[in-house]
Write a protein that holds these residues in place. Structure first.
Motif, PDB file in Angstrom:
ATOM      1  N   ARG A  26      68.414  33.128  36.818  1.00 21.50           N
ATOM      2  CA  ARG A  26      68.695  34.507  37.215  1.00 21.50           C
ATOM      3  C   ARG A  26      67.482  35.367  36.881  1.00 21.50           C
ATOM      4  N   LEU A  28      64.584  38.192  37.125  1.00 17.85           N
ATOM      5  CA  LEU A  28      64.801  39.630  37.233  1.00 17.85           C
ATOM      6  C   LEU A  28      63.758  40.283  38.126  1.00 17.85           C
ATOM      7  N   GLU A  32      65.443  45.699  37.677  1.00 21.00           N
ATOM      8  CA  GLU A  32      66.501  45.254  36.773  1.00 21.00           C
ATOM      9  C   GLU A  32      66.091  45.229  35.301  1.00 21.00           C
ATOM     10  N   GLU A  37      71.521  42.798  30.433  1.00 17.97           N
ATOM     11  CA  GLU A  37      71.405  41.423  30.910  1.00 17.97           C
ATOM     12  C   GLU A  37      72.366  40.544  30.120  1.00 17.97           C
ATOM     13  N   LYS A 345      58.410  38.940  39.799  1.00 14.53           N
ATOM     14  CA  LYS A 345      59.664  39.025  39.067  1.00 14.53           C
ATOM     15  C   LYS A 345      59.431  38.612  37.616  1.00 14.53           C
ATOM     16  N   PRO A 348      64.247  35.396  32.895  1.00 15.06           N
ATOM     17  CA  PRO A 348      65.439  35.958  32.253  1.00 15.06           C
ATOM     18  C   PRO A 348      65.327  35.950  30.735  1.00 15.06           C
ATOM     19  N   ARG A 351      61.717  38.038  29.764  1.00 18.75           N
ATOM     20  CA  ARG A 351      61.136  39.076  30.628  1.00 18.75           C
ATOM     21  C   ARG A 351      59.619  38.967  30.711  1.00 18.75           C
TER      22      ARG A 351
END
Length: 403
Positions: A26, A28, A32, A37, A345, A348, A351
């Motif tokens: 998933r 980010l 987001e 989270e 991106k 998860p 970050r």
């Protein structure tokens, strides 16, 4: 999790507790980053009745696989592995091959090239679309007994059913196995590839524990799982893929015959390693702790010395490692990945920015931390240019190694 999902026993023993992590795929978007989270416990246990290693089913396959970030074809070695497998099938023109969790057509494209009828059953809409664009017939669906029956009714029974790296991803083992049986002809074969619990334990491969993988198979546990759906294990191959996998060959139980000597040999190896008693798991958590400490010590020392370390790859396993170790952008400012879907991106939990691979040559870091360590040979060749400026590759598992 109070009971085993395979046999229903309540005798579950802890193997390793990795804390809480977000779902590994998933990734980010920048928008987001300021949003909450969710993270879920990641605690591996083993059933002392059937010896299936497992984690609680805290997220559903639908949450993970409807839109999926992993495209198999970005690994050239994996595509080649699939080609060799198809070559070995010796398919005739009347054959029908079905692959479950067929991803972007990485394997079935080789079947299409041979003019053999095939179908992919792939739950992720985005990667299934990529498969269809390369000419691989693909049905968007999860495999259930009903899906298997519907495919059989429409296309006929399959002479070969392939299920690569999916048998661990489905919490309903019985229903999924029944779906495989619904697909395969009475005289057909089912081929399943899945990571081997034996190598996971022996080689400290704890980063392959994540929320997509609901269970972790020994051959003994896989044999029991196949039987729940009317399939019998007839042969097994030990493979180097994903750090050590097993290829299980199964057939409808009523037509299977006796298992091969290879099955008996691997069952013997597993028993000798203690996988059918708690002693085989006793030291794993301690070894996991050492992997974590060694990696953190390296990263902290490198930062203190003014050395630059960046990552290569953004695989699911990498996110278990990053989050369990508490690695953040101060120690690993970015990682790169071949998949454009991930560019711009963030991983998860940790970050960490995900950038295109070209960034490494631009920045000329001192060290490149290889997160998909299972692709060691492929990536060592791809990243040979790092040595031009004296850079080194770092592999965190099974033990920290710089090359």
């Amino acid at each position: 999790m109070k009971t085993c999902r395979l046999c229903g026993s309540a005798t579950l023993a802890s193997v390793v507790d990795l804390g809480a992590t977000p779902p590994c795929e998933r990734i980010l978007t920048e928008a987001e980053l300021d949003a909450p989270e969710p993270a879920y416990p990641l605690h591996l246990r083993v059933c002392t009745s059937c010896w299936l290693a497992q984690i609680p089913p805290l997220i559903t396959p639908e949450e993970t696989f409807t839109e999926y970030a992993y495209f198999s074809s970005y690994s050239t070695s994996w595509v080649e592995h699939a080609r060799r497998f198809v070559d070995g099938l010796a398919l005739d023109r009347d054959a029908f091959v079905v692959e479950v969790a067929s991803n972007d057509g990485y394997l079935l494209q080789h079947v299409v090239e041979r003019g053999v009828r095939c179908l992919g059953v792939e739950p992720s809409e985005n990667v299934g679309k990529a498969a269809r664009e390369r000419g691989v017939p693909t049905r968007t669906a999860f495999l259930t007994p009903e899906t298997g029956a519907a495919v059989r009714a429409e296309h006929g029974p399959a002479s070969v059913v392939v299920a690569n790296n999916v048998y661990a991803h489905i919490p309903d083992i019985v229903g999924f196995t029944q779906g495989l049986r619904a697909l395969v002809a009475d005289d057909g074969r089912v081929s399943i590839e899945v990571q081997h619990l034996l190598t996971l334990i022996e080689l400290n491969q704890y980063d392959t524990i994540y929320h997509e993988h609901f269970q972790y198979y020994s051959v003994a546990a896989a044999q029991r799982a196949l039987a729940t759906g009317g399939l019998a294990l007839v042969d097994v191959e030990l493979l180097p893929t994903h750090g050590g996998s097993i290829r299980l060959w199964a057939a409808p139980a009523e037509h299977a015959g006796e298992p091969s000597q290879a099955v008996l040999d691997v069952l013997g190896r597993e028993k000798a390693a203690g996988l059918t008693e708690l002693s085989g798991y006793a030291e794993f958590a301690a070894r996991v702790g050492k992997v974590r400490r060694d990696l953190l010590r390296f990263l902290i020392d490198a930062a203190d010395q003014g050395k630059k370390v960046v990552g290569y790859g953004a695989p699911g396993k990498g996110n278990t490692l990053l989050n369990h170790c508490g690695i953040r952008p101060d120690l690993l400012p970015y990682t790169v990945d071949m998949n454009p879907y991930k560019h711009g991106k963030y991983t998860p939990g940790a970050r960490i920015p995900i950038l295109p691979p070209e960034r490494i040559a631009e920045d000329r870091p001192d060290y490149v931390l290889i997160l998909p360590w299972n692709l060691r040979e492929e990536l060592t060749a791809q990243l040979s240019y790092v040595h031009e400026w004296g850079g080194r590759l770092v592999f965190p598992i099974p033990t920290l190694e710089m090359v």
